[in-house]
Design an enzyme around this catalytic site. Structure first.
Site, PDB file in Angstrom:
ATOM      1  CB  SER A 256      -0.879   0.001   1.245  1.00 15.93           C
ATOM      2  OG  SER A 256      -0.055   0.234   2.374  1.00 15.93           O
ATOM      3  CE  LYS A 257      -2.938   6.022   0.659  1.00 18.11           C
ATOM      4  NZ  LYS A 257      -3.857   5.172  -0.105  1.00 18.11           N
TER       5      LYS A 257
END
Ligand code: GLU
Length: 328
Positions: A256-257
């Protein structure tokens, strides 16, 4: 035979990383290998999470990888607009028809009430489905509803969701059976702040854009019965589904980020070529024997979901170095 229509449906909440690239690559191959079309749709239905500036960057990242599309915000097409925040009237219209059929009811439960019910009630058998809605507002009388309306707090609008089996053949997972016992409960179509729910937007868009093939991460599998139910109520056929494995880190966490170094922009900045990324992802997908540089277009003719793993794929800690060193 009718044309296959797949879609890229990213949410502009961050930059594209290896995990999104993996799902996008399989989505593209699934459609193109059957001479299908690909639609690019921006899923910015949640204004709190979406940022317009990411849209162009997502388009650029996909293009850089060598994945193309036929319709989208940059290209136009006959099923636009291809941006959810510009399609609110469509969601409203469909929601109204469901309301007229008395399939939707208002719910005033507070977050605290729902958290408490979730603590005391049965635990969800499927993690991504969240705790089931316990149905507190389902059977309120008209009078009770009027009284709550008068209270001024805007309700969530929920769709009645029958507890029964939902069954389909997934192009990747094979036969999938998600049973009512896995606890879903009536789900929201519109939040109390007026934002339409992802489940509604995605189904209306897939119908309006004539999507026949949905390839996406396995984390969304738990939403599929909800979307199947909506399609059924709208009298529309199911698309083909393929839920593809997530890429996870050594701790089992979905990329993810927080894995900024695995964003395509970061990899590009570090000198990694798109062929290295595509080749590595094809190898993870079981589509080539070794992580050799490759172009997606070269795999179109022989693509098949057969070798694609069913479970999450753990990414090596030093994947950025591996990608940088490939083909040297
Ligand atoms: N917008 C979702 C995401 O970026 C994908 C939804 C879907 O493919 O149905 O995760």
């Amino acid at each position: 035979m009718s044309t296959i229509r797949g879609r890229f449906a990213p949410s502009p909440t961050g930059r594209m990383h290896l995990g999104n690239a993996f799902a996008s690559l399989l989505c593209w191959l699934a459609a193109r290998s059957r001479r299908g079309e690909v639609v690019f749709r921006v899923e910015d239905i949640d204004p709190q999470r979406s940022r317009t500036e990411y849209v162009d960057l997502l388009l650029q990242d996909l293009e850089w990888l060598g994945l193309d599309w036929d319709e989208g915000p940059d290209k136009g097409g006959s099923c636009g607009p291809y941006v959810q925040s510009r399609r609110l009237e469509r969601y409203e219209a469909v929601l109204n028809t469901l309301q007229e059929r008395r399939l939707v009811y208002p719910c005033w439960c507070t977050r605290r009430e729902l958290q408490e019910a979730a603590r005391n009630g049965p635990q969800p058998a499927r993690r991504n489905a969240g705790p089931a809605y316990p149905g507190f507002c389902r059977d309120l009388s008209d009078e009770e509803r009027r009284a709550r309306m008068a209270g001024g707090r805007t309700p969530v609008l929920r769709l009645l969701f029958p507890e029964r089996d939902y069954e389909f053949t997934d192009l990747n997972l094979g036969h999938v059976l998600l049973s009512g016992a896995e606890i879903y409960g009536d789900f929201s179509l519109r939040r109390s702040d007026g934002v339409f729910a992802y489940q509604l937007a995605v189904v209306v868009d897939d119908v309006d854009m004539h999507i026949t093939q949905v390839v996406r991460g396995a984390d969304i599998l738990d939403s599929t019965p909800r979307q199947m139910r909506l399609l059924e109520l709208l009298g529309k056929p199911l698309p083909e589904y393929a839920h593809v494995p997530l890429l996870v880190d050594g701790g089992g966490k979905k990329l993810s980020k927080t894995h900024a170094s695995l964003e395509l922009a970061a990899l590009r900045g570090a000198g990694v070529r798109p062929e290295n990324i595509v080749g590595y992802l094809l190898w993870l997908a079981g589509l080539q024997q070794a992580p050799r540089p490759a172009r997606a277009g070269d795999f179109v003719d022989n693509f098949d979901f057969g070798p694609v793993p069913l479970q999450s794929i753990v990414i090596a800690d030093n994947v950025a170095d591996i990608l940088a060193g490939m083909g040297r």
